[in-house]
Enzyme design. Structure first.
Site, PDB file in Angstrom:
ATOM      1  N   LYS A 169       0.834  -1.209   0.000  1.00  0.00           N
ATOM      2  CA  LYS A 169       0.000   0.000   0.000  1.00  0.00           C
ATOM      3  C   LYS A 169       0.870   1.260   0.000  1.00  0.00           C
ATOM      4  O   LYS A 169       0.606   2.204  -0.741  1.00  0.00           O
ATOM      5  CB  LYS A 169      -0.894   0.004   1.251  1.00  0.00           C
ATOM      6  N   ASN A 170       1.900   1.269   0.844  1.00  0.00           N
ATOM      7  CA  ASN A 170       2.687   2.497   1.001  1.00  0.00           C
ATOM      8  C   ASN A 170       3.584   2.806  -0.196  1.00  0.00           C
ATOM      9  O   ASN A 170       4.191   3.870  -0.256  1.00  0.00           O
ATOM     10  CB  ASN A 170       3.517   2.436   2.294  1.00  0.00           C
ATOM     11  N   ARG A 203      -3.826  10.576   4.576  1.00  0.00           N
ATOM     12  CA  ARG A 203      -2.719  11.535   4.559  1.00  0.00           C
ATOM     13  C   ARG A 203      -1.838  11.402   3.320  1.00  0.00           C
ATOM     14  O   ARG A 203      -1.254  12.381   2.864  1.00  0.00           O
ATOM     15  CB  ARG A 203      -1.861  11.332   5.803  1.00  0.00           C
ATOM     16  N   CYS A 248      -4.370  12.956  13.333  1.00  0.00           N
ATOM     17  CA  CYS A 248      -4.681  11.544  13.152  1.00  0.00           C
ATOM     18  C   CYS A 248      -4.373  10.792  14.430  1.00  0.00           C
ATOM     19  O   CYS A 248      -3.732  11.319  15.325  1.00  0.00           O
ATOM     20  CB  CYS A 248      -3.959  11.013  11.926  1.00  0.00           C
ATOM     21  N   ARG A 259       1.232  14.745  12.919  1.00  0.00           N
ATOM     22  CA  ARG A 259       1.847  14.397  11.631  1.00  0.00           C
ATOM     23  C   ARG A 259       1.982  15.642  10.775  1.00  0.00           C
ATOM     24  O   ARG A 259       1.250  15.845   9.813  1.00  0.00           O
ATOM     25  CB  ARG A 259       1.032  13.307  10.944  1.00  0.00           C
ATOM     26  N   PRO A 260       2.961  16.487  11.136  1.00  0.00           N
ATOM     27  CA  PRO A 260       3.155  17.719  10.362  1.00  0.00           C
ATOM     28  C   PRO A 260       3.702  17.417   8.971  1.00  0.00           C
ATOM     29  O   PRO A 260       4.176  16.312   8.708  1.00  0.00           O
ATOM     30  CB  PRO A 260       4.199  18.481  11.190  1.00  0.00           C
ATOM     31  N   ILE A 261       3.632  18.398   8.078  1.00  0.00           N
ATOM     32  CA  ILE A 261       4.263  18.233   6.755  1.00  0.00           C
ATOM     33  C   ILE A 261       5.280  19.350   6.508  1.00  0.00           C
ATOM     34  O   ILE A 261       5.567  19.713   5.376  1.00  0.00           O
ATOM     35  CB  ILE A 261       3.223  18.162   5.602  1.00  0.00           C
ATOM     36  N   LEU A 273       8.441  19.324   6.710  1.00  0.00           N
ATOM     37  CA  LEU A 273       9.622  18.925   5.936  1.00  0.00           C
ATOM     38  C   LEU A 273       9.299  18.850   4.443  1.00  0.00           C
ATOM     39  O   LEU A 273      10.134  19.199   3.604  1.00  0.00           O
ATOM     40  CB  LEU A 273      10.161  17.582   6.446  1.00  0.00           C
ATOM     41  N   ASP A 310       5.051   0.744  11.798  1.00  0.00           N
ATOM     42  CA  ASP A 310       3.802   0.109  11.369  1.00  0.00           C
ATOM     43  C   ASP A 310       3.689  -1.351  11.824  1.00  0.00           C
ATOM     44  O   ASP A 310       2.678  -2.005  11.565  1.00  0.00           O
ATOM     45  CB  ASP A 310       3.675   0.175   9.836  1.00  0.00           C
ATOM     46  N   VAL A 342       9.516   6.684  16.119  1.00  0.00           N
ATOM     47  CA  VAL A 342       9.015   7.383  14.936  1.00  0.00           C
ATOM     48  C   VAL A 342       7.737   8.150  15.278  1.00  0.00           C
ATOM     49  O   VAL A 342       7.609   9.336  14.986  1.00  0.00           O
ATOM     50  CB  VAL A 342       8.781   6.398  13.772  1.00  0.00           C
ATOM     51  N   ARG A 373      -8.829  -0.110   4.946  1.00  0.00           N
ATOM     52  CA  ARG A 373      -8.019   0.919   4.277  1.00  0.00           C
ATOM     53  C   ARG A 373      -6.691   0.352   3.818  1.00  0.00           C
ATOM     54  O   ARG A 373      -6.141   0.812   2.820  1.00  0.00           O
ATOM     55  CB  ARG A 373      -7.742   2.072   5.255  1.00  0.00           C
TER      56      ARG A 373
END
Ligand code: UD1
Length: 474
Positions: free
Chosen positions: A22-23, A93, A117, A122-124, A126, A315, A337, A407
């Site tokens: 999936k990722n 996300r 979440c 979970r900032p973005i 970067l 995960d 993480v 999902r």
């Protein structure tokens, strides 16, 4: 809404095939935005997240079709659309991965900030830092990232953050840099196999990326990317989840389509716990192959830390916690993480697990057996962890809100059932609650007489004089 009823105690036995990752699939689909012509992706898992990504791309002028053989075809039909709406982005996300390709190809992007979440902040920042370094002008307005650029320009970018590298952030910046003018270097790039998969796809399309799988990427910008056919790597998180399921049920399972080199840390940890793992081609871990997982001895408690790749993936942290919750002895599970990713701990405690949280760690005092209960899934991997706990528990476990599982795991219950598990998907209605967990007055709790039985039953190791004498009142 659906829920699972898991009847624990069945030993998993047989053979199962791992689906595509999936990722990898989600950023690969986004990368198709940067290409000319039709991208064809194979081994794309059939998941709600893939459907959501298809809808995001559809809203951005792409035609996305899955054919009868399962291949996913993606082609841009309208380059004018540049807005990824909150309604879609909030569901997943990974849709933020459209930002880099949109900017590089269409020179403008408006993407909703994904929001909070269940696994922590979970900032973005970067992602935005990297794209700004490539020359994009970016502002955040009313919950949207609004970005414009002339042709992006190569730059030297450091992409490390407080919690290490960023997986989707590296994909976003790497995709954008492939079409930038000149050379880009990315230091502290994520080394996850999914980033490598996206990079290999881009290189096959004509990009010039060096250093994939290392923290230092060098990217020579090219004028255009020509779409190709690409097979997605096997899902290492699903493979690890199935391995842990086999271990928790004392099983004997053959997993097909595994890339052992992608889950070395998990396999090493399972071996340390006492699980036997054998590879079809031990000398070629980078080859897709079958892996046998079985339990032939009592398992041991261990400590484990989730870290960026090649460490144990965050995960898989929840699934490992389920396993260690029922391995007698003290284990410590730490997540470097996502240090707040412990929503599953309190649900496991409802099943009898003894877990104490200490900042980014959980200290487990393993019990010999968990007991079935009604539990609530809080996120994708927590849901998987609760299903595994149910497989190993005594009695029946009900897992609610399993839409999280749909999902990210393709046919998980079918795969587990084929291995001998007793898992049933039913509507989340009171009449479907098993007798053993039946509600008395609309709340999730056992009946008064069941609690009285539990208090006065034969399993207490007390002097007769110390036995509790509960009141007879209801
Ligand atoms: C990806 C995976 C997710 C996995 C995670 C970590 C996909 C679609 N999802 O998510 O399943 O759990 O990697 O392996 O691939 N961070 C920042 N600033 C940023 C970005 C991230 O501080 O701009 C922090 C995060 O809060 C987190 C850490 O960096 O603590 C790693 O996050 P990241 O690798 O970005 O996760 P995702 O790519 O969102």
């Amino acid at each position: 809404m659906d829920m699972f009823i898991v009847r624990g105690g069945e030993r998993l036995f047989g053979s199962v095939t791992v689906s595509g990752a999936k990722n990898s699939a989600l950023p690969l689909m986004a990368a198709a935005l940067a290409c000319e012509g039709e991208t064809t992706l194979s081994s794309i898992p059939n998941l709600v997240d893939v459907t959501t990504q298809s809808r995001v791309l559809g809203s951005l002028g792409m035609d996305v079709q899955r054919d009868e053989s399962g291949l996913l075809h993606l082609k841009t039909v309208d380059e004018s659309a540049c807005i990824a709406d909150y309604d879609l982005v909030r569901r997943m996300r990974a849709s933020v991965c459209v930002l880099g390709p949109l900017l590089a190809k269409r020179r403008m992007a408006c993407v909703s900030l994904p929001g909070g979440c269940n696994i922590g902040d979970r900032p973005i920042d970067l992602h935005l830092k990297g794209l700004a370094a490539l020359g994009a002008q970016i502002r955040v307005d009313r919950g949207y990232v609004i970005a414009r650029a002339d042709r992006l320009r190569g730059a030297n970018i450091f992409l490390g953050g407080a919690f290490g590298s960023t997986v989707t952030g590296t994909c976003n910046v790497m995709i954008a840099a492939t079409l930038a003018e000149g050379t880009t270097t990315i230091e502290s790039a994520a080394c996850e196999p999914e980033v490598v998969d996206v990079g290999n796809f881009l290189n096959a399309c004509g990009a010039r990326i060096e250093g994939l799988g290392t923290p230092f990427l060098k990217i020579e910008g090219v004028e255009r990317l020509q779409a190709v056919e690409h097979e997605v790597i096997p899902d290492r998180i699903e493979a690890a989840t199935l391995m842990i399921a086999a271990a928790m049920t004392g099983g004997d399972v053959q997993l097909n389509e595994v890339r052992p080199d992608h889950i070395t840390a998990v396999m090493e940890k399972l071996r340390e716990i006492g699980v036997t793992i054998q590879l079809e081609y031990p000398q070629q871990p980078e080859r897709r192959q079958s892996v046998w997982v079985k339990v032939t001895q009592p398992l041991k408690s261990v400590d484990c830390i989730a870290l960026p790749y090649p460490g144990i993936p965050t995960d898989v942290q929840a699934q490992l916690m389920s396993l260690l919750a029922c391995v007698p002895g003290i284990s410590i599970v730490t997540d470097k993480v996502f240090p707040d990713r412990f929503m599953h701990a309190s649900e496991l405690a409802r099943m009898g697990a003894k877990i104490r949280r200490e900042s980014a760690s959980a200290i487990l005092n393993g019990v010999s057996r968990l007991s079935g209960a009604c539990v609530m899934a809080s996120d994708l991997r927590a849901s998987a962890a609760l299903v595994l706990a149910g497989l190993a528990a005594e009695g029946e476990t009900v897992i609610r809100r399993i839409y999280h599982l749909d999902r990210g795991y393709e046919c998980l219950e079918e795969k587990l059932i084929a291995l001998g598990a007793n898992v049933q998907r039913v509507k989340d209605e009171p009449e479907n609650m098993p007798e053993s967990l039946k509600l008395t007055d609309g709340e999730e709790r056992p009946t008064y007489s069941e609690l009285l039985d539990a208090l006065t039953g034969p399993h207490w190791n007390l002097n007769p004089s110390e036995k509790p004498t509960p009141s007879a009142e209801g």
